[in-house]
Design an enzyme around this catalytic site. Sequence first.
Site, mmCIF file in Angstrom:
data_model
loop_
_atom_site.group_PDB
_atom_site.id
_atom_site.type_symbol
_atom_site.label_atom_id
_atom_site.label_comp_id
_atom_site.label_asym_id
_atom_site.label_seq_id
_atom_site.Cartn_x
_atom_site.Cartn_y
_atom_site.Cartn_z
ATOM 1 N N ALA A 410 4.013 -0.362 -3.964
ATOM 2 C CA ALA A 410 4.628 -1.642 -4.313
ATOM 3 C C ALA A 410 4.579 -1.904 -5.825
ATOM 4 C CB ALA A 410 3.936 -2.771 -3.550
ATOM 5 N N ASP A 436 2.183 10.467 -6.418
ATOM 6 C CA ASP A 436 1.820 9.741 -5.191
ATOM 7 C C ASP A 436 1.935 10.733 -4.042
ATOM 8 O OD1 ASP A 436 1.792 8.013 -2.841
ATOM 9 O OD2 ASP A 436 2.135 6.357 -4.236
ATOM 10 N N LYS A 460 7.359 9.420 -1.799
ATOM 11 C CA LYS A 460 7.519 8.189 -2.579
ATOM 12 C C LYS A 460 7.819 8.486 -4.039
ATOM 13 C CE LYS A 460 4.773 4.855 0.076
ATOM 14 N NZ LYS A 460 3.659 3.887 0.039
ATOM 15 N N CYS A 564 -25.777 -1.924 14.948
ATOM 16 C CA CYS A 564 -26.274 -2.526 16.186
ATOM 17 C C CYS A 564 -25.370 -3.671 16.639
ATOM 18 C CB CYS A 564 -27.712 -3.008 16.017
ATOM 19 S SG CYS A 564 -27.900 -4.375 14.864
#
Length: 927
Positions: A410, A436, A460, A564
């Site tokens: 973006a 990228d 991209k 846990c």
Amino acid sequence: LVYVLGHEAMGRMSTANVLVAGMRGLGVEIAKDVILSGVRSVTVQDDQHTQWTDLSSQFFLKECHLGQNRALCSLQQLTALNPHVQVLAYTQPLDTDFLLQFQVVVLTNSSLDDQKRFGELCHSRGIQFIVADTKGLCGQLFCDFGECFEVLDSDGVTPASVMIQHISKENPGLVICTDDKKHGLNKGSKVVFSEVQGMTELNNSQPVEINVCGPYSFSINDTSSFSDYIRGGVATEVKQPVMFEFKPLREALQDHSLLVMNDWGKERRHKTLHLAFQALHGFVKTQQRLPQCWCQSDADSLLAAVRELNKVAQLEQLDEAVVRSLSYTARGDLAPVNAFIGSVAAQEVIKACSGKFTPLQQWMYFDALECLPEDKDQKSSRYDGQIAVFGSDFQEKLMMQNYFVVGAGAIGCELLKNFALVGLGAGEDGKITVTDMDFIEKSNLNRQFLFRSQDIGKSKSEVAAVAVREMNPQMNVVAHQNRLDTNSEEVYNYNFFKGLHGVAAALDNVEARVYLDGLCIKYQKSMLEGGTLGSKGHTLVVVPHLTASYGPVKSNSSGDIPLCTLKNFPHRIEHTLQWARDQFEGLFKHVPENVNQFLSDAEFVERTLTHGDAEALETLEGVWRSQVNMEAGGTRPQSWEDCVSWARHKWETLFNNDIRQLLHCFPEGEVTSTGLPFWSGSKRCPHPLDFDPNIATHLDYVVAASNLYGQIYNIKGRRDRNSIKKILEGVHVPIFTPNSSVKIHTSDKEMEEEKVMGSNDAARLQELKQELASSSLKSSAKMFPIDFEKDDDSNFHMDYIVAASNLRAENYYIPAADRHQSKRIAGRIIPAIATTTAAVAGLMCLELYKLVQGHQNISSYRSAFINLAVQYFVLSQPCPPPHFEVTFMYFTAAKVQTDSFLALWLDRLDKPEATVIQRKGKVFFNN
């Protein structure tokens, strides 16, 4: 965008018709972001033709469009941004009748007379009205949403939800929350209660106003007559609508209290700009032109007009320098300034259409005059709008730059667009390298505007490189598909960085930013960095020896969920979703991967045995079971029916047997050694579920689990729920009896101590070692691990996550999450919207201007923190680099030369990049 706005707000936006008037650089930026946001329709209006100066910031115009209407030339590209939005072009001058068909009207490149005239019309007819304007390095924004505008969610923050420890019977009643998380509520907030045991009068009542007493407590209304509180309960914040009142532009011009500051060091400057923009309109009206670039007489005329306006405004002190700078550069048309002002304006359109987030009230001014150089030469080219501000020498310098862009998502798309418009690296010796490793997905299209639907599945970086070359054919862009980490050090090495002038980081995670920052420090390169989270964004500029670097990863474990809690004591939907994601990874990815390693690596078993008994037992048991047929005690299926049987048994184990075992170890009435109830506070007492194929969630789990299990064994699955029900009728589920010898850990500390003390699993490990040595197992077929993919609704991945999470939530009385919310949390989606990314990229490029000029005054640079949802803008001077002082002694007897000794200290301090200053037996390390 839906993760930022929500379905309700998106629904309101889908009915809105928006007009954006003016298709120069600012107008097209607003239109682009609004179209990507998903309104019903956008009409772009412009009655003027394309000029050379437009090409410096209008990214959808090319040289072939010169002399043609700007709106018509932009229409095709704008339409391609979002097929769900109707985009229309209007080439006639604006009139009142035309404006009445829109819910939101945005004016750019407009006269003050038109702003007043159309502003009055929109105010009287309930049309939200926005004015945006940029002149050189200055920008202006105005909003009028009418006399009574309702905002349903003023900040977009997820409503707080807190678990209750105790509620007192008094007036007012005091609510004590569990101490695992601060409640985050404010005075006057309203909450609703649920799941309260004992004081049930609070459950499902009307929203109650609270008064904050502390980070873990708040008071409510009179509870003295209510039943006694026993345990449990959740208080959930209820967002309240907020009403806003706006003045029409004609009145707001005279009200300086409506100016929203964004850089507190420029308060006097922005108050002066409010008058200067009005004076500039007057200058254009009388002279029929903007002031000439760097013309002293025009600047004098504009300043005289501002002084005249100030006789009424009565500002204590005018910033006359900013008036002159505005006059000198008003002919400039800069892509970064348009990107910032345009994205903020587009966000105001989204607010007007959706009723979400706090609107601007009502004026905002912005400037980046600290970018100005000392020389002001100019010449004619596609960069005329930029040369008008900075001169031709600076343009030549921009075009010779060699920059490295890391990330083409973006922010990367917006950066590359801006770089193409300003001409960065567009000269004969210039270059942009972009890397990228990702490929384009459908979900990228609503904010990564260089990509189209036909690009899905492509690289991209390669698609982005092609797109920016179409915007500016002079661009020299090289696309890589490398991940920036230690594995690519041979590519991005000393020789690579030696040829760079700077780096732009458009990354989506902190670790990658830190790694890139380390490389920039090592090779002494400047770095532009920016990031977004929904409507929030930040920018940072790192200048060697002048500003602090990005720095190491900050230790922050507050977001980590204790093991846990995940295994036995969940109390939030985030816990059950993370548990479901862990189940997915373990069952359908890790086990098949381990099996394949076992089949291909003769040393796998021996290596696994070195990992500790508990981990080795879990891994090897999983491998053995996955290779042994069900008739022999394993879990390897031979048919689709076996897959359904396995899924049914797994359902029983997870949502019935395990819960019954937990309650056997810790019964509902269990008390701690101090006499307090064990099941209290954040520990929710669960209950087992009984399988019913007629309950949708129960069958959802079996359908998804059986299909995924079949996939890892290459067994074809089925979707027909009736046929699966038929198979389930023949599945025998053995009766479960809890085991008193089982120990369940109540904290992560107990789990670690158990590992340290060792276990009694050595015998079973020896058995597994012998069984896995069987030649028959070694000849088994390989398995097919599954990588989680959230965006494919047909692959059963999210089906499994949603069903497993909501079943476990039902076990623990936790409200279920719908598919949309589950996808956001389990898919670890970072919300992103086009407006914020465009604003951040614009601010980053303004810092680029300063870097290319070589500014060495730290006061010229700006770090930014913004939140477009609430009009929060903080632009501040970056922090200087830390200094280190080391005192040393000279050892002449050891014959250690000074340079060698300094090098040793630098190596010891792990600061090979530091600048060394030697003075009087001391060494100072800078950065």
